[in-house]
Design an enzyme around this catalytic site. Structure first.
Site, short mmCIF file in Angstrom:
data_model
loop_
_atom_site.label_atom_id
_atom_site.label_comp_id
_atom_site.label_asym_id
_atom_site.label_seq_id
_atom_site.Cartn_x
_atom_site.Cartn_y
_atom_site.Cartn_z
N VAL A 115 0.86 -1.18 0.00
CA VAL A 115 0.00 0.00 0.00
C VAL A 115 0.90 1.23 0.00
O VAL A 115 2.03 1.18 0.47
CB VAL A 115 -0.95 0.03 1.22
CG1 VAL A 115 -2.01 -1.04 1.11
CG2 VAL A 115 -0.17 -0.11 2.52
N SER A 116 0.37 2.34 -0.51
CA SER A 116 1.18 3.55 -0.62
C SER A 116 1.19 4.37 0.66
O SER A 116 2.16 5.08 0.94
CB SER A 116 0.66 4.42 -1.78
OG SER A 116 0.72 3.72 -2.99
N THR A 117 0.11 4.29 1.44
CA THR A 117 0.03 5.07 2.67
C THR A 117 -0.53 4.21 3.80
O THR A 117 -1.14 3.17 3.57
CB THR A 117 -0.90 6.29 2.49
OG1 THR A 117 -2.25 5.84 2.32
CG2 THR A 117 -0.49 7.11 1.28
N GLN B 251 -4.32 3.34 3.81
CA GLN B 251 -4.88 2.26 2.99
C GLN B 251 -4.85 0.95 3.76
O GLN B 251 -3.94 0.71 4.55
CB GLN B 251 -4.08 2.13 1.69
CG GLN B 251 -4.23 3.31 0.75
CD GLN B 251 -3.43 3.12 -0.52
OE1 GLN B 251 -2.25 2.78 -0.46
NE2 GLN B 251 -4.06 3.35 -1.66
#
Length: 201
Positions: free
Chosen positions: A9-11, A14
Site C-alpha cells: 500500500v502507498s500510505t 490504505q
C-alpha cells in the site's frame, strides 16, 4: 515450492486486509497454500531494489510462485514492471495477478504477453526520449538557455566576483592549483569559469 504473497500500500491509511482476502480467495480456487506474506507501505514509484520486493525476487528460485492482487502493486512504472516480469520468466518464477487475471509462467502464452508488454514499455521509453529531445531543440531554437544559469553555482560565483584578482595572480605566474587553493574551489570549477568567461584580463 513456496508460494509467496506480496502486498503493498502507498500510505498507512490504505488497508492491506482487502488485498489479503483477495489473494486468499484466489489461492483457494487454485489449490494453493500461501507459505509467506510480504507486506510493506511504500510508494510504487520507489524502485524495487529499495523495497522488500527487490531482495524477495533475488531469493526466489525456479518453480516458486509470487501472487499480487494487481500488476501495479509491483511498480507504478511500466518499464520496471516489465523488468520484474522478465526476471520472473528468466528464473521460471510463476507470477499471478489476481484482479488483472494475468498468469506469467513458462507457457508460450505468458511469453507472448510479456513480449507485448515489453514492446509497449520500449515504445513508451523511446517516445519519452523523443519528446524530451524535441522540447530541448525547440527551446534552443527559441534562444532559451538550456542548463545551469551562468553564475548560479556558489563556487563559480566566487571566481566571478574575484575575476580581477585572479587575472593579477595569473600575471604574477601563480599556478591553477594555487588559485584553486586560494579560493577553495576545484580545478573543474576553475576551468568551467575560464570556459564560460573566456580569457581573464
Amino acid at each position: 515450492m513456496p508460494v509467496i504473497a506480496y502486498l503493498r500500500v502507498s500510505t498507512e491509511k490504505q488497508h492491506i486486509e482487502n488485498q489479503k482476502e483477495e489473494i486468499r480467495r484466489f489461492a483457494e480456487t487454485r489449490g494453493l497454500t500461501i507459505d509467506r506474506w510480504v507486506t510493506e507501505t511504500v510508494s510504487g514509484k520507489t524502485q524495487n531494489k529499495d523495497r522488500k520486493l527487490g531482495p524477495l525476487l533475488r531469493k526466489m528460485n525456479s518453480g516458486d510462485t509470487l501472487i499480487v492482487t494487481e500488476i501495479s502493486r509491483l511498480s507504478r512504472t511500466l518499464t520496471e514492471i516489465m523488468s520484474i516480469m522478465g526476471h520472473c520468466l528468466e528464473k521460471n518464477i510463476i507470477l499471478y495477478s489476481t484482479k488483472d487475471g494475468y498468469a506469467f509462467d513458462n507457457s508460450i502464452n505468458s511469453k507472448v504477453l510479456a513480449f507485448a508488454f515489453g514492446l509497449v514499455a520500449e515504445i513508451e521509453h523511446n517516445l519519452m526520449s523523443m519528446r524530451t529531445k524535441e522540447a530541448l531543440a525547440l527551446r534552443r531554437a527559441e534562444g532559451i538557455h538550456i542548463g545551469r544559469p551562468a553564475g548560479s553555482n556558489v563556487k563559480l560565483r566566487i571566481l566571478i566576483d574575484n575575476r580581477k584578482e585572479i587575472a593579477a595572480m595569473l600575471r604574477q605566474g601563480r599556478t591553477v592549483n594555487h588559485i584553486c587553493r586560494t579560493f577553495n574551489v576545484s580545478r573543474t570549477v576553475y576551468y568551467t569559469f575560464r570556459k564560460e568567461y573566456g580569457p581573464i584580463k
